[in-house]
Design an enzyme around this catalytic site. Structure first.
Site, PDB file in Angstrom:
ATOM      1  N   ASP A   8      77.930  95.196  26.909  1.00 47.59           N
ATOM      2  CA  ASP A   8      77.687  96.638  26.989  1.00 47.59           C
ATOM      3  C   ASP A   8      76.175  96.846  27.083  1.00 47.59           C
ATOM      4  O   ASP A   8      75.417  95.891  27.309  1.00 47.59           O
ATOM      5  CB  ASP A   8      78.351  97.378  25.804  1.00 47.59           C
ATOM      6  CG  ASP A   8      77.664  97.092  24.470  1.00 47.59           C
ATOM      7  OD1 ASP A   8      76.708  96.271  24.429  1.00 47.59           O
ATOM      8  OD2 ASP A   8      78.085  97.677  23.452  1.00 47.59           O
ATOM      9  N   HIS A   9      75.715  98.080  26.860  1.00 45.61           N
ATOM     10  CA  HIS A   9      74.288  98.386  26.996  1.00 45.61           C
ATOM     11  C   HIS A   9      73.424  97.583  26.018  1.00 45.61           C
ATOM     12  O   HIS A   9      72.268  97.307  26.303  1.00 45.61           O
ATOM     13  CB  HIS A   9      74.054  99.889  26.796  1.00 45.61           C
ATOM     14  CG  HIS A   9      74.649 100.434  25.538  1.00 45.61           C
ATOM     15  ND1 HIS A   9      76.005 100.652  25.405  1.00 45.61           N
ATOM     16  CD2 HIS A   9      74.085 100.777  24.353  1.00 45.61           C
ATOM     17  CE1 HIS A   9      76.250 101.127  24.193  1.00 45.61           C
ATOM     18  NE2 HIS A   9      75.096 101.200  23.529  1.00 45.61           N
ATOM     19  N   CYS A  65      77.657  92.251  22.640  1.00 49.43           N
ATOM     20  CA  CYS A  65      77.421  93.663  22.327  1.00 49.43           C
ATOM     21  C   CYS A  65      76.481  93.681  21.123  1.00 49.43           C
ATOM     22  O   CYS A  65      75.920  92.638  20.766  1.00 49.43           O
ATOM     23  CB  CYS A  65      78.723  94.437  22.116  1.00 49.43           C
ATOM     24  SG  CYS A  65      79.675  94.018  20.657  1.00 49.43           S
ATOM     25  N   THR A  67      76.744  94.169  17.660  1.00 54.16           N
ATOM     26  CA  THR A  67      77.141  93.304  16.543  1.00 54.16           C
ATOM     27  C   THR A  67      78.036  92.145  16.979  1.00 54.16           C
ATOM     28  O   THR A  67      78.271  91.219  16.207  1.00 54.16           O
ATOM     29  CB  THR A  67      77.954  94.096  15.502  1.00 54.16           C
ATOM     30  OG1 THR A  67      79.165  94.548  16.131  1.00 54.16           O
ATOM     31  CG2 THR A  67      77.175  95.275  14.957  1.00 54.16           C
ATOM     32  N   GLY A  70      82.749  94.632  18.276  1.00 54.43           N
ATOM     33  CA  GLY A  70      83.554  95.438  19.198  1.00 54.43           C
ATOM     34  C   GLY A  70      84.154  94.572  20.296  1.00 54.43           C
ATOM     35  O   GLY A  70      85.350  94.684  20.625  1.00 54.43           O
ATOM     36  N   MET A  71      83.329  93.698  20.858  1.00 53.31           N
ATOM     37  CA  MET A  71      83.824  92.787  21.900  1.00 53.31           C
ATOM     38  C   MET A  71      84.891  91.854  21.334  1.00 53.31           C
ATOM     39  O   MET A  71      85.954  91.666  21.935  1.00 53.31           O
ATOM     40  CB  MET A  71      82.667  91.956  22.470  1.00 53.31           C
ATOM     41  CG  MET A  71      81.753  92.717  23.388  1.00 53.31           C
ATOM     42  SD  MET A  71      82.576  93.130  24.951  1.00 53.31           S
ATOM     43  CE  MET A  71      81.208  93.887  25.839  1.00 53.31           C
ATOM     44  N   HIS A  98      86.556  73.597  16.134  1.00 49.72           N
ATOM     45  CA  HIS A  98      87.686  73.916  15.253  1.00 49.72           C
ATOM     46  C   HIS A  98      88.598  75.003  15.802  1.00 49.72           C
ATOM     47  O   HIS A  98      89.808  74.939  15.615  1.00 49.72           O
ATOM     48  CB  HIS A  98      87.173  74.357  13.879  1.00 49.72           C
ATOM     49  CG  HIS A  98      86.563  73.232  13.099  1.00 49.72           C
ATOM     50  ND1 HIS A  98      86.155  73.361  11.794  1.00 49.72           N
ATOM     51  CD2 HIS A  98      86.299  71.933  13.437  1.00 49.72           C
ATOM     52  CE1 HIS A  98      85.665  72.209  11.354  1.00 49.72           C
ATOM     53  NE2 HIS A  98      85.728  71.326  12.345  1.00 49.72           N
ATOM     54  N   ARG A 132      94.473  68.606  13.418  1.00 51.09           N
ATOM     55  CA  ARG A 132      94.857  69.689  12.494  1.00 51.09           C
ATOM     56  C   ARG A 132      94.408  71.058  12.992  1.00 51.09           C
ATOM     57  O   ARG A 132      95.030  72.076  12.687  1.00 51.09           O
ATOM     58  CB  ARG A 132      94.305  69.414  11.094  1.00 51.09           C
ATOM     59  CG  ARG A 132      92.790  69.523  10.966  1.00 51.09           C
ATOM     60  CD  ARG A 132      92.308  69.115   9.577  1.00 51.09           C
ATOM     61  NE  ARG A 132      90.894  69.367   9.358  1.00 51.09           N
ATOM     62  CZ  ARG A 132      89.901  68.609   9.852  1.00 51.09           C
ATOM     63  NH1 ARG A 132      90.173  67.552  10.602  1.00 51.09           N
ATOM     64  NH2 ARG A 132      88.640  68.900   9.602  1.00 51.09           N
ATOM     65  N   HIS A 133      93.346  71.073  13.795  1.00 49.40           N
ATOM     66  CA  HIS A 133      92.859  72.358  14.317  1.00 49.40           C
ATOM     67  C   HIS A 133      93.821  72.909  15.376  1.00 49.40           C
ATOM     68  O   HIS A 133      93.995  74.126  15.475  1.00 49.40           O
ATOM     69  CB  HIS A 133      91.450  72.200  14.884  1.00 49.40           C
ATOM     70  CG  HIS A 133      90.481  71.719  13.854  1.00 49.40           C
ATOM     71  ND1 HIS A 133      90.169  72.465  12.743  1.00 49.40           N
ATOM     72  CD2 HIS A 133      89.808  70.540  13.733  1.00 49.40           C
ATOM     73  CE1 HIS A 133      89.315  71.777  11.992  1.00 49.40           C
ATOM     74  NE2 HIS A 133      89.092  70.608  12.562  1.00 49.40           N
TER      75      HIS A 133
HETATM   76  C1  RB5 Z   1      76.688 100.101  20.676  1.00 50.62           C
HETATM   77  O1  RB5 Z   1      75.822 100.993  20.081  1.00 50.62           O
HETATM   78  C2  RB5 Z   1      77.363  99.240  19.628  1.00 50.62           C
HETATM   79  O2  RB5 Z   1      78.260  99.981  18.873  1.00 50.62           O
HETATM   80  C3  RB5 Z   1      78.082  98.082  20.295  1.00 50.62           C
HETATM   81  O3  RB5 Z   1      77.195  97.350  21.049  1.00 50.62           O
HETATM   82  C4  RB5 Z   1      78.721  97.086  19.346  1.00 50.62           C
HETATM   83  O4  RB5 Z   1      77.854  96.694  18.330  1.00 50.62           O
HETATM   84  C5  RB5 Z   1      80.053  97.458  18.835  1.00 50.62           C
HETATM   85  O5  RB5 Z   1      80.720  96.703  18.136  1.00 50.62           O
END
Ligand code: RB5
Length: 143
Positions: A8-9, A65, A67, A70-71, A98, A132-133
């Protein structure tokens, strides 16, 4: 090897650098992400990458992304995807050895590009350990 990448951005800058690094190393890279830093919705790109991996348009994927969560959450809605979030090279090694992650997810706002690049190279160079994995992976789908 053909690798799909999406973002994403929040992941544009690292995505562009990773694509360059991977192509220089001889990988074929398909971009399913945005090239704009205008705010957008990560599921739009996660689903495109997940479908490309599931249909074998690409062999594996990388997603970025802010954090990574989200992805990862969106990608893992797909039955054919094991998306793993990594924030260090050691986690990048383990998520392949693993968990046999077929999509590597990176938290672009919380790691440096140097670390992101090291994680990608480690994940690509690591082999799944099986044994095992594999048994644990076989228990992942909802029954
Ligand atoms: C975008 O601001 C942020 O929410 C996205 O990149 C990500 O961290 C979502 O999980």
């Amino acid at each position: 090897m053909k690798i799909g990448i999406c973002n994403d951005h929040a992941g544009v800058e690292y995505k562009k650098k990773l694509v360059k690094m991977l192509r220089e190393r001889g990988y074929e890279v398909v971009n399913y992400g945005t090239d704009s830093e205008v705010s957008c919705d990560y599921p739009d790109f996660a689903h495109r990458l997940a479908k490309a991996v599931e249909t074998k348009e690409v062999e594996i994927g990388i997603a970025l992304c802010g954090t990574g969560n989200g992805m990862a959450i969106t990608l893992n809605k797909h039955q054919g995807i094991r998306a793993g979030l990594a924030w260090s090279s050691e986690v990048g090694r383990l998520v392949k050895a693993h968990n046999n992650a077929n999509v590597l997810v990176l938290p672009a706002r919380f790691i440096s590009y140097r670390i992101a690049s090291n994680i990608v190279r480690t994940w690509l160079d690591t082999a799944f350990e099986g044994g095992r994995h594999q048994r644990r992976i076989d228990k992942m789908p909802c029954r």
